[in-house]
Design an enzyme around this catalytic site. Structure first.
Site, PDB file in Angstrom:
ATOM      1  N   SER A   1       7.838   1.768  -1.450  1.00 33.84           N
ATOM      2  CA  SER A   1       8.875   2.788  -1.332  1.00 33.84           C
ATOM      3  C   SER A   1       9.425   2.877   0.103  1.00 33.84           C
ATOM      4  CB  SER A   1       8.285   4.138  -1.731  1.00 33.84           C
ATOM      5  OG  SER A   1       7.186   4.425  -0.893  1.00 33.84           O
TER       6      SER A   1
ATOM      7  N   CYS B   1      12.284  -2.296  -9.171  1.00 29.78           N
ATOM      8  CA  CYS B   1      12.998  -1.886  -7.959  1.00 29.78           C
ATOM      9  C   CYS B   1      14.491  -2.095  -8.068  1.00 29.78           C
ATOM     10  CB  CYS B   1      12.441  -2.639  -6.757  1.00 29.78           C
ATOM     11  SG  CYS B   1      12.508  -4.424  -6.947  1.00 29.78           S
TER      12      CYS B   1
ATOM     13  N   GLU C   1      10.391  -4.760   1.787  1.00 24.84           N
ATOM     14  CA  GLU C   1      11.099  -4.853   0.500  1.00 24.84           C
ATOM     15  C   GLU C   1      10.987  -3.484  -0.146  1.00 24.84           C
ATOM     16  OE1 GLU C   1      12.661  -7.511  -0.845  1.00 24.84           O
ATOM     17  OE2 GLU C   1      12.138  -9.036   0.609  1.00 24.84           O
TER      18      GLU C   1
HETATM   19  P1  NAD Z   1       4.295   2.805  -2.495  1.00 23.78           P
HETATM   20  O1  NAD Z   1       5.129   2.722  -1.275  1.00 23.78           O
HETATM   21  O2  NAD Z   1       3.763   4.130  -2.905  1.00 23.78           O
HETATM   22  O3  NAD Z   1       3.022   1.845  -2.386  1.00 23.78           O
HETATM   23  C1  NAD Z   1       3.105   0.485  -2.027  1.00 23.78           C
HETATM   24  C2  NAD Z   1       1.826   0.030  -1.363  1.00 23.78           C
HETATM   25  O4  NAD Z   1       1.629   0.792  -0.156  1.00 23.78           O
HETATM   26  C3  NAD Z   1       0.550   0.207  -2.180  1.00 23.78           C
HETATM   27  O5  NAD Z   1      -0.249  -0.948  -2.019  1.00 23.78           O
HETATM   28  C4  NAD Z   1      -0.116   1.424  -1.580  1.00 23.78           C
HETATM   29  O6  NAD Z   1      -1.518   1.350  -1.641  1.00 23.78           O
HETATM   30  C5  NAD Z   1       0.348   1.393  -0.137  1.00 23.78           C
HETATM   31  N1  NAD Z   1       0.504   2.729   0.432  1.00 23.78           N
HETATM   32  C6  NAD Z   1       0.885   3.873  -0.215  1.00 23.78           C
HETATM   33  N2  NAD Z   1       0.942   4.910   0.633  1.00 23.78           N
HETATM   34  C7  NAD Z   1       0.595   4.426   1.849  1.00 23.78           C
HETATM   35  C8  NAD Z   1       0.483   5.009   3.145  1.00 23.78           C
HETATM   36  N3  NAD Z   1       0.729   6.291   3.359  1.00 23.78           N
HETATM   37  N4  NAD Z   1       0.113   4.208   4.172  1.00 23.78           N
HETATM   38  C9  NAD Z   1      -0.128   2.903   3.986  1.00 23.78           C
HETATM   39  N5  NAD Z   1      -0.048   2.304   2.791  1.00 23.78           N
HETATM   40  C10 NAD Z   1       0.313   3.040   1.727  1.00 23.78           C
HETATM   41  O7  NAD Z   1       5.183   2.149  -3.646  1.00 23.78           O
HETATM   42  P2  NAD Z   1       4.845   2.022  -5.180  1.00 23.78           P
HETATM   43  O8  NAD Z   1       4.858   3.388  -5.808  1.00 23.78           O
HETATM   44  O9  NAD Z   1       3.662   1.157  -5.391  1.00 23.78           O
HETATM   45  O10 NAD Z   1       6.120   1.188  -5.696  1.00 23.78           O
HETATM   46  C11 NAD Z   1       7.324   1.782  -6.031  1.00 23.78           C
HETATM   47  C12 NAD Z   1       8.378   1.616  -4.960  1.00 23.78           C
HETATM   48  O11 NAD Z   1       8.448   0.279  -4.546  1.00 23.78           O
HETATM   49  C13 NAD Z   1       9.766   1.955  -5.458  1.00 23.78           C
HETATM   50  O12 NAD Z   1      10.479   2.627  -4.449  1.00 23.78           O
HETATM   51  C14 NAD Z   1      10.386   0.596  -5.713  1.00 23.78           C
HETATM   52  O13 NAD Z   1      11.784   0.571  -5.703  1.00 23.78           O
HETATM   53  C15 NAD Z   1       9.785  -0.197  -4.615  1.00 23.78           C
HETATM   54  N6  NAD Z   1       9.768  -1.609  -4.926  1.00 23.78           N
HETATM   55  C16 NAD Z   1      10.538  -2.466  -4.191  1.00 23.78           C
HETATM   56  C17 NAD Z   1      10.549  -3.811  -4.516  1.00 23.78           C
HETATM   57  C18 NAD Z   1      11.389  -4.809  -3.763  1.00 23.78           C
HETATM   58  O14 NAD Z   1      11.177  -6.001  -3.943  1.00 23.78           O
HETATM   59  N7  NAD Z   1      12.313  -4.386  -2.928  1.00 23.78           N
HETATM   60  C19 NAD Z   1       9.773  -4.284  -5.571  1.00 23.78           C
HETATM   61  C20 NAD Z   1       8.996  -3.372  -6.275  1.00 23.78           C
HETATM   62  C21 NAD Z   1       8.984  -2.054  -5.934  1.00 23.78           C
END
Ligand code: NAD
Length: 463
Positions: free
Chosen positions: A188, A243, A209
Site C-alpha cells: 500500500s 492492484c 510498487e
Molecule cells: P501492505 O502495505 O499492508 O503490506 C505489504 C507488506 O508490507 C506485507 O508483507 C506486510 O507484512 C508489510 N508491512 C505492513 N505494514 C508494515 C509496516 N508498518 N512496516 C513494515 N512493513 C509492513 O499491503 P497489502 O495489504 O498486503 O496489499 C494491498 C496493497 O498493495 C494495495 O494498496 C494494492 O494496490 C497494493 N499492491 C500493489 C501492487 C503493485 O504491483 N503495484 C501489487 C499488489 C498490491
C-alpha cells in the site's frame, strides 16, 4: 532475521560479483522454475486456503507470470548482462567508455497478500537475474502461501543466495533496519512511505510498487460490450483484490443504462446467476478486509447509492458478490479509498473534460483504462493524463507484457518491474571510463597563458 544470517548473505556479495555469472544465474533461475513446477499442487492448495482462489486463476495469475518472467529472463539475460560500449563525446575523444551492469548486493523483497506467490517470486527472478543475494518477506496475511514459499525456495536455492523470512509488521520493521542495498516493496502507499523512510536511514535504493484508485473512462465512442467484458474481468478477478483492478467507471450519461445491462450480462456469463457457487470466483482474504468492504458498501447504500448488481455478503464464507453501485457521491469511503474488493461504482458523466480534471486533481493512478474507438480521443487522453500505465480497450493485461515496464508514478509507486526493467532495478550500471590518448593533460595546472586561452576556446566550443 538475525544479524548473523544477514551477514552470511551479505558476505556472499563480493563472491557473487565475480562468481555469480551468467551460468550460475541461469542455473538458479532454472532451479526456481523446476521447483515451481514440482510444487504446482501445493501452490494451488495454498492459494485456495488463503484466498479461495480458483485453480485456473491461480495458474494464470500466480504460476504463469513467474514462469513467464523466468522464461523471458533466460531468453534475454546474456544480452542484459553485456558490458556495453558507449561512444565518446567530443571532449572525451581518446577515452573508451563502457557500462557494466553489476549486482546491487543484498536486496530485500517485501510482498503483499493479494497475489502472494507471484508478487514475492516475480521480483526474486529479477533480483537473481541481476546477480544479487536476496531476502524475501512474504505476506503474513497469506500464511499458507508464505509457508509454501519457504519450502519451495529452500528446495531450489542455497541459503546464502536467498533467504525467506516469514512474519508480519514486526519482522518487516526489523528487516528494514538492516543495511540492504535495494528494497523492492509491493504494497500500500501508506506502508510505502514507511519503507522509504526506513531506506533513508541506510540510503538503500527503493522500488515501490504501490496501489490506489485506478479509474476507467468510457469515452463517447466506447464499445460498450467490450468495455463491460474487460471491466467485469479486470474488476472481479481475485474478487477485486488486484492492484490494477478497475476501481470505478466513468460512463457517458446517455450510455449508462446500456452499459449497466451489458455489465450485468457479463457478470452472469463469467460467474453464473449465483456467483457464490461459481468455481471461478475468489473470496475476501480475511475478516478484517471483509468487514472493511461491508462497511463501505453499507455506508454507500445508506447514503443513497443504488446496488444494481450483487450486494450479497456472507461473512462466515468471506463471500462478497460481484457488486455494481450507481449514484455514489464523493464523500463516501467507496469514492475516497482504494476499494480493493468486488465493488464497482459506475459514475455517469456529462462532460469528459470534467472527468479528466477530476482524475488530474487526484493521486496519480497505477493504471488508467480508456474505452474508445475514436483515435483522436485516444490520443487526447493519452497526451493529457498521467498514470503508471494506460490501457486502451483493455484492462490488466499490460501487467503480462514483459516488454513493458510495470510500475506506478507518484502515489502509485516509484521505479518499475518486469523484464529488463526488473533487471535494471536490481543492478547498478557502473560507468567505466578508460584513458587511451585523451588530451586532458593540456588542461591541468599550472594554468599558463596558453592553457587559459585553451580553456576559453573549450568554453566557446561547448557553448
Ligand atoms: P501492505 O502495505 O499492508 O503490506 C505489504 C507488506 O508490507 C506485507 O508483507 C506486510 O507484512 C508489510 N508491512 C505492513 N505494514 C508494515 C509496516 N508498518 N512496516 C513494515 N512493513 C509492513 O499491503 P497489502 O495489504 O498486503 O496489499 C494491498 C496493497 O498493495 C494495495 O494498496 C494494492 O494496490 C497494493 N499492491 C500493489 C501492487 C503493485 O504491483 N503495484 C501489487 C499488489 C498490491
Amino acid at each position: 532475521m538475525s544479524g548473523a544470517a544477514f551477514a552470511r548473505l551479505a558476505a556472499g556479495n563480493a563472491t557473487r560479483r565475480t562468481g555469480f555469472g551468467y551460468a550460475e544465474r541461469r542455473a538458479a533461475l532454472t532451479a526456481l522454475a523446476k521447483a515451481i513446477r514440482a510444487h504446482e499442487a501445493e501452490i494451488m492448495a495454498a492459494l485456495a486456503t488463503d484466498l479461495g482462489k480458483p485453480e485456473t486463476e491461480t495458474r494464470l495469475t500466480e504460476i504463469v507470470p513467474v514462469l513467464a518472467e523466468i522464461r523471458h529472463t533466460l531468453a534475454h539475460l546474456r544480452r542484459w548482462m553485456k558490458v556495453r560500449r558507449v561512444l565518446p563525446t567530443l571532449a572525451m575523444l581518446g577515452t573508451r567508455a563502457r557500462l557494466r551492469p553489476e549486482p546491487k548486493g543484498t536486496v530485500l523483497v517485501i510482498a503483499p497478500w493479494n497475489y502472494p506467490f507471484s508478487l514475492a517470486l516475480g521480483p526474486l527472478v529479477s533480483a537473481l537475474a541481476a546477480g544479487n543475494g536476496a531476502v524475501v518477506k512474504p505476506s503474513e496475511l497469506a500464511p499458507a502461501t508464505s509457508a509454501l514459499i519457504v519450502r519451495l525456495v529452500a528446495a531450489a536455492l542455497p541459503e546464502d543466495v536467498v533467504a525467506v523470512v516469514e512474519g508480519g509488521v514486526e519482522t518487516s520493521t526489523e528487516l528494514l533496519a538492516l543495511p540492504f542495498d535495494h528494497i523492492f516493496f509491493t504494497g500500500s502507499p501508506a506502508v510505502g512511505r514507511v519503507v522509504m523512510a526506513a531506506a533513508a536511514k541506510t540510503l538503500a535504493s527503493v522500488t515501490l510498487e504501490l496501489g490506489g484508485k485506478s479509474p476507467v473512462i468510457l469515452g463517447p465512442g466506447a464499445d460498450l460490450k467490450r468495455a463491460a467484458r474487460m471491466v467485469a474481468w479486470g474488476k472481479f478477478a481475485n474478487a477485486g483484490q488486484t492492484c490494477i483492478a478497475p476501481d470505478h467507471v466513468f460512463v457517458p450519461r446517455a450510455q449508462e443504462a446500456a452499459f449497466l445491462t451489458a455489465l450485468r450480462a457479463e457478470i452472469a456469463r463469467m460467474y453464473g446467476t449465483d456467483p457464490r457457487s461459481s468455481n471461478s470466483f475468489a473470496r475476501i482474504v480475511n475478516g478484517r478486509h471483509f468487514a472493511r468492504l461491508k462497511a463501505m458498501l453499507d455506508e454507500a447504500r445508506s447514503g443513497g447509492a443504488e446496488i444494481v448488481a450483487g450486494g450479497e455478503a456472507d461473512e462466515a464464507a468471506r463471500y462478497l458478490a460481484p457488486t455494481v453501485l450507481t449514484r455514489t457521491d464523493e464523500a463516501m469511503a467507496v469514492s475516497r479509498e482504494e476499494i480493493f474488493g468486488p465493488v464497482l461504482p459506475v459514475i455517469a458523466y456529462d462532460d469528459l473534460d470534467a472527468v479528466l480534471g477530476q482524475i488530474e486533481a487526484g493521486e496519480k493512478p497505477l493504471a488508467l483504462y480508456l474505452f474508445e474507438r475514436d483515435r483522436a480521443v485516444i490520443e487526447h487522453i493519452s497526451a493529457t493524463t498521467t498514470s503508471g500505465a494506460l490501457g486502451v480497450n483493455i484492462t490488466l493485461a499490460h501487467y503480462l507484457h514483459l516488454n513493458l515496464p510495470f510500475g506506478g508514478i507518484g502515489n502509485s509507486g516509484l521505479g518499475a518491474a518486469h523484464g529488463i526493467w526488473g533487471f535494471r532495478a536490481f543492478s547498478h550500471e557502473k560507468p567505466v571510463l578508460e584513458d587511451r590518448f585523451s588530451s586532458l593533460g593540456l588542461l591541468m595546472p599550472p594554468y599558463t597563458g596558453a592553457k587559459a586561452r585553451l580553456a576559453k576556446l573549450v568554453q566557446r566550443l561547448v557553448g
